[in-house]
Design a protein around this motif. Structure first.
Motif, PDB file in Angstrom:
ATOM      1  N   TRP A 279       9.752 -17.162 -10.102  1.00  0.00           N
ATOM      2  CA  TRP A 279       9.233 -16.673  -8.802  1.00  0.00           C
ATOM      3  C   TRP A 279       7.723 -16.451  -8.902  1.00  0.00           C
ATOM      4  O   TRP A 279       6.970 -16.813  -7.990  1.00  0.00           O
ATOM      5  CB  TRP A 279       9.882 -15.328  -8.416  1.00  0.00           C
ATOM      6  N   HIS A 280       7.328 -15.814  -9.996  1.00  0.00           N
ATOM      7  CA  HIS A 280       5.902 -15.495 -10.136  1.00  0.00           C
ATOM      8  C   HIS A 280       5.077 -16.745 -10.424  1.00  0.00           C
ATOM      9  O   HIS A 280       3.939 -16.862  -9.985  1.00  0.00           O
ATOM     10  CB  HIS A 280       5.695 -14.449 -11.240  1.00  0.00           C
ATOM     11  N   ARG A 281       5.661 -17.669 -11.178  1.00  0.00           N
ATOM     12  CA  ARG A 281       4.890 -18.879 -11.500  1.00  0.00           C
ATOM     13  C   ARG A 281       4.602 -19.677 -10.226  1.00  0.00           C
ATOM     14  O   ARG A 281       3.488 -20.147  -9.998  1.00  0.00           O
ATOM     15  CB  ARG A 281       5.639 -19.751 -12.498  1.00  0.00           C
TER      16      ARG A 281
ATOM     17  N   MET B  35       0.545  -8.168  -3.620  1.00  0.00           N
ATOM     18  CA  MET B  35       1.794  -7.993  -4.361  1.00  0.00           C
ATOM     19  C   MET B  35       2.952  -8.323  -3.428  1.00  0.00           C
ATOM     20  O   MET B  35       2.813  -8.244  -2.212  1.00  0.00           O
ATOM     21  CB  MET B  35       1.936  -6.561  -4.908  1.00  0.00           C
ATOM     22  N   SER B  36       4.071  -8.743  -3.988  1.00  0.00           N
ATOM     23  CA  SER B  36       5.295  -8.863  -3.213  1.00  0.00           C
ATOM     24  C   SER B  36       6.463  -8.779  -4.173  1.00  0.00           C
ATOM     25  O   SER B  36       6.283  -8.664  -5.380  1.00  0.00           O
ATOM     26  CB  SER B  36       5.310 -10.157  -2.379  1.00  0.00           C
ATOM     27  N   LEU B  37       7.675  -8.836  -3.619  1.00  0.00           N
ATOM     28  CA  LEU B  37       8.838  -8.408  -4.395  1.00  0.00           C
ATOM     29  C   LEU B  37       9.902  -9.487  -4.593  1.00  0.00           C
ATOM     30  O   LEU B  37      10.221 -10.235  -3.666  1.00  0.00           O
ATOM     31  CB  LEU B  37       9.516  -7.234  -3.677  1.00  0.00           C
TER      32      LEU B  37
ATOM     33  N   LEU C 150      -1.791  -2.425   4.252  1.00  0.00           N
ATOM     34  CA  LEU C 150      -0.788  -3.223   4.961  1.00  0.00           C
ATOM     35  C   LEU C 150       0.595  -2.613   4.720  1.00  0.00           C
ATOM     36  O   LEU C 150       0.975  -2.332   3.587  1.00  0.00           O
ATOM     37  CB  LEU C 150      -0.821  -4.672   4.467  1.00  0.00           C
ATOM     38  N   THR C 151       1.331  -2.402   5.808  1.00  0.00           N
ATOM     39  CA  THR C 151       2.713  -1.937   5.720  1.00  0.00           C
ATOM     40  C   THR C 151       3.496  -2.553   6.863  1.00  0.00           C
ATOM     41  O   THR C 151       2.932  -2.852   7.914  1.00  0.00           O
ATOM     42  CB  THR C 151       2.804  -0.392   5.789  1.00  0.00           C
ATOM     43  N   ARG C 152       4.817  -2.696   6.655  1.00  0.00           N
ATOM     44  CA  ARG C 152       5.629  -3.235   7.754  1.00  0.00           C
ATOM     45  C   ARG C 152       5.801  -2.211   8.854  1.00  0.00           C
ATOM     46  O   ARG C 152       6.071  -2.564   9.988  1.00  0.00           O
ATOM     47  CB  ARG C 152       7.004  -3.673   7.226  1.00  0.00           C
TER      48      ARG C 152
ATOM     49  N   ALA D 162       0.819  -1.229   0.000  1.00  0.00           N
ATOM     50  CA  ALA D 162       0.000   0.000   0.000  1.00  0.00           C
ATOM     51  C   ALA D 162       0.846   1.270   0.000  1.00  0.00           C
ATOM     52  O   ALA D 162       0.360   2.336  -0.374  1.00  0.00           O
ATOM     53  CB  ALA D 162      -0.935  -0.005   1.209  1.00  0.00           C
ATOM     54  N   THR D 163       2.115   1.168   0.420  1.00  0.00           N
ATOM     55  CA  THR D 163       2.980   2.353   0.378  1.00  0.00           C
ATOM     56  C   THR D 163       3.766   2.400  -0.927  1.00  0.00           C
ATOM     57  O   THR D 163       4.602   3.282  -1.116  1.00  0.00           O
ATOM     58  CB  THR D 163       3.977   2.347   1.565  1.00  0.00           C
ATOM     59  N   GLY D 164       3.539   1.441  -1.814  1.00  0.00           N
ATOM     60  CA  GLY D 164       4.339   1.342  -3.040  1.00  0.00           C
ATOM     61  C   GLY D 164       3.607   1.868  -4.269  1.00  0.00           C
ATOM     62  O   GLY D 164       2.547   2.496  -4.186  1.00  0.00           O
TER      63      GLY D 164
HETATM   64  N1  LIG Z   1       8.512  -3.293 -12.247  1.00  0.00           N
HETATM   65  C1  LIG Z   1       8.034  -3.886 -13.322  1.00  0.00           C
HETATM   66  O1  LIG Z   1       8.336  -3.505 -14.462  1.00  0.00           O
HETATM   67  C2  LIG Z   1       7.082  -5.052 -13.156  1.00  0.00           C
HETATM   68  C3  LIG Z   1       6.638  -5.753 -14.275  1.00  0.00           C
HETATM   69  C4  LIG Z   1       5.733  -6.815 -14.101  1.00  0.00           C
HETATM   70  C5  LIG Z   1       5.291  -7.157 -12.832  1.00  0.00           C
HETATM   71  N2  LIG Z   1       5.755  -6.467 -11.750  1.00  0.00           N
HETATM   72  C6  LIG Z   1       5.270  -6.868 -10.409  1.00  0.00           C
HETATM   73  O2  LIG Z   1       5.075  -5.709  -9.626  1.00  0.00           O
HETATM   74  C7  LIG Z   1       5.814  -5.825  -8.415  1.00  0.00           C
HETATM   75  C8  LIG Z   1       6.320  -4.455  -8.008  1.00  0.00           C
HETATM   76  O3  LIG Z   1       5.206  -3.626  -7.711  1.00  0.00           O
HETATM   77  P1  LIG Z   1       5.445  -2.121  -7.251  1.00  0.00           P
HETATM   78  O4  LIG Z   1       6.153  -1.405  -8.353  1.00  0.00           O
HETATM   79  O5  LIG Z   1       4.164  -1.606  -6.758  1.00  0.00           O
HETATM   80  O6  LIG Z   1       6.481  -2.320  -6.044  1.00  0.00           O
HETATM   81  P2  LIG Z   1       7.054  -1.241  -5.034  1.00  0.00           P
HETATM   82  O7  LIG Z   1       6.574   0.125  -5.325  1.00  0.00           O
HETATM   83  O8  LIG Z   1       8.530  -1.449  -4.976  1.00  0.00           O
HETATM   84  O9  LIG Z   1       6.365  -1.691  -3.658  1.00  0.00           O
HETATM   85  C9  LIG Z   1       7.043  -1.975  -2.559  1.00  0.00           C
HETATM   86  C10 LIG Z   1       6.001  -2.353  -1.505  1.00  0.00           C
HETATM   87  O10 LIG Z   1       6.332  -3.633  -0.992  1.00  0.00           O
HETATM   88  C11 LIG Z   1       6.046  -3.598   0.381  1.00  0.00           C
HETATM   89  N3  LIG Z   1       6.831  -4.636   1.043  1.00  0.00           N
HETATM   90  C12 LIG Z   1       8.149  -4.892   0.853  1.00  0.00           C
HETATM   91  N4  LIG Z   1       8.514  -5.931   1.646  1.00  0.00           N
HETATM   92  C13 LIG Z   1       7.414  -6.310   2.328  1.00  0.00           C
HETATM   93  C14 LIG Z   1       7.145  -7.320   3.301  1.00  0.00           C
HETATM   94  N5  LIG Z   1       8.121  -8.143   3.734  1.00  0.00           N
HETATM   95  N6  LIG Z   1       5.899  -7.437   3.790  1.00  0.00           N
HETATM   96  C15 LIG Z   1       4.913  -6.591   3.389  1.00  0.00           C
HETATM   97  N7  LIG Z   1       5.094  -5.625   2.469  1.00  0.00           N
HETATM   98  C16 LIG Z   1       6.326  -5.491   1.951  1.00  0.00           C
HETATM   99  C17 LIG Z   1       6.418  -2.200   0.818  1.00  0.00           C
HETATM  100  O11 LIG Z   1       5.699  -1.898   1.983  1.00  0.00           O
HETATM  101  P3  LIG Z   1       6.352  -1.249   3.326  1.00  0.00           P
HETATM  102  O12 LIG Z   1       7.757  -0.814   2.995  1.00  0.00           O
HETATM  103  O13 LIG Z   1       5.439  -0.102   3.637  1.00  0.00           O
HETATM  104  O14 LIG Z   1       6.280  -2.337   4.312  1.00  0.00           O
HETATM  105  C18 LIG Z   1       5.953  -1.382  -0.371  1.00  0.00           C
HETATM  106  O15 LIG Z   1       4.621  -0.943  -0.187  1.00  0.00           O
HETATM  107  C19 LIG Z   1       6.945  -6.802  -8.708  1.00  0.00           C
HETATM  108  O16 LIG Z   1       7.369  -7.466  -7.545  1.00  0.00           O
HETATM  109  C20 LIG Z   1       6.292  -7.745  -9.707  1.00  0.00           C
HETATM  110  O17 LIG Z   1       5.613  -8.757  -8.998  1.00  0.00           O
HETATM  111  C21 LIG Z   1       6.635  -5.433 -11.873  1.00  0.00           C
END
Ligand SMILES: NC(=O)c1ccc[n+]([C@@H]2O[C@H](COP(=O)([O-])OP(=O)(O)OC[C@H]3O[C@@H](n4cnc5c(N)ncnc54)[C@H](OP(=O)(O)O)[C@@H]3O)[C@@H](O)[C@H]2O)c1
Length: 293
Positions: free
Chosen positions: A115-117, A68-70, A29-31, A7-9
């Motif tokens: 990872w995604h699959r 979502m996750s990373l 949800l945020t950490r 939610a912060t991303g």
């Molecule tokens: N970038 C691309 O070009 C692309 C392309 C296709 C798909 N995607 C998908 O999109 C995702 C990235 O989305 P985005 O750009 O929105 O990411 P982002 O802006 O980097 O979002 C980061 C978010 O992840 C949260 N987070 C990190 N670790 C966490 C944990 N352990 N528990 C809970 N929350 C956690 C953070 O929350 P807090 O810090 O507040 O806890 C923050 O809100 C990728 O992982 C992938 O699955 C990306």
């Protein structure tokens, strides 16, 4: 109640804003709720997808989840949420995955897809109804070019000649919000792309036209790219991403350049173009701007 992870991303933040603007009850949800700087009036829960014991409280009273996750954590983090959601009686999970899952063979050649699959598989194997969103590369990845554009008028990237139908993150978030708030999406997989397959030099040309500047494109080696990424991500994630880029270069990744019509089907309009995205985010690339947020 709809729980929004990330939610912060980038995407989660936009999903949260859209749901809230439409009057849906949302929980972010945020950490770290103290650091999160979420809009006032939003229900915020402190939880960590890597710490399953924190998830039951986050899911209490929740009917739907945007998940979502990373990076390399995706497999485990999504599985943790899915397991807890099953126990909490959640009725629908909308998962952010990625285009490319289709081609990931699980042999470690394309770790991002792997990872995604496996995250998708954990969701499909659960009893919770689901929808999977597979976006292509985000237009916002171009923010990484902002410092060298501002300083030198140059973009450096490792892939020069593979077209990608990059997608506007706003379209991804709108699609997610639509799926979370309208019926008939259970069991569906949506491929979210922009309106045109563009190589990075073509993308750079468009950004340059919007800025009124001639920008130069330079290819960097994967080793140079790796060094840059290590400033921001874990070594495990960076190694997986670099292997994935190598796979894209070697395979030509024809899927990435394909334009799908799922954004139009979901939103009833054409996907936003890179030119529109660049116009709307031009400030980040101008000399006076301090950051590409
Ligand atoms: N970038 C691309 O070009 C692309 C392309 C296709 C798909 N995607 C998908 O999109 C995702 C990235 O989305 P985005 O750009 O929105 O990411 P982002 O802006 O980097 O979002 C980061 C978010 O992840 C949260 N987070 C990190 N670790 C966490 C944990 N352990 N528990 C809970 N929350 C956690 C953070 O929350 P807090 O810090 O507040 O806890 C923050 O809100 C990728 O992982 C992938 O699955 C990306």
């Amino acid at each position: 109640m709809i729980l929004v992870t990330g939610a912060t991303g980038n995407i989660g933040g936009k999903v949260l804003a859209r749901l809230r603007a439409a009057g849906h009850p949302v929980r972010a949800l945020t950490r770290d709720p103290d650091r999160a700087q979420l809009p006032t009036g939003i229900e915020v829960v402190g939880a960590d997808l890597g710490r399953p014991e924190t998830l039951p409280a986050a899911l209490d009273g929740v009917r739907k989840v945007f998940l979502m996750s990373l990076g390399a954590d995706k497999t485990v983090h999504d599985a943790n949420l899915v397991a807890a959601a099953g126990k909490a009686g959640v009725q629908h999970i909308v998962q952010l995955s990625t285009l490319g899952v289709e081609t990931a063979a699980g042999e470690g050649r394309y770790p991002i897809g792997d990872w995604h699959r496996s995250a998708e598989e954990a969701l499909r194997a659960s009893a919770v109804p689901w929808t999977i969103l597979r976006p292509n590369g985000f237009m916002s990845m171009a923010f990484a070019w902002a410092p060298s554009i501002r300083a030198e008028g140059v973009v450096r990237a490792p892939v020069a000649d593979v077209p990608e139908a990059v997608v506007d993150p706003r379209d991804v978030a709108e699609a997610a919000a639509r799926v979370l708030t309208s019926p008939g999406h259970e069991g569906a997989v949506y491929s979210l792309t922009g309106p045109a397959g563009l190589t990075v030099p073509q993308q750079v040309e468009i950004v340059g036209q919007v800025l009124g500047r001639t920008l130069r494109f330079e290819t960097v080696t994967l080793e140079e790219q790796r060094e840059v990424m290590l400033r921001y991500f874990s070594a495990e994630t960076v190694d997986g991403v670099i292997r994935s880029i190598r796979y894209v270069i070697e395979s030509g990744d024809r899927l990435a350049g394909t334009v799908f019509d799922d954004v139009r089907r979901l939103l009833g309009r054409a996907p936003r173009s890179l030119r529109e995205w660049a116009e709307d985010h031009k400030d980040a690339f101008l000399a006076h701007s301090a950051a590409g947020a």
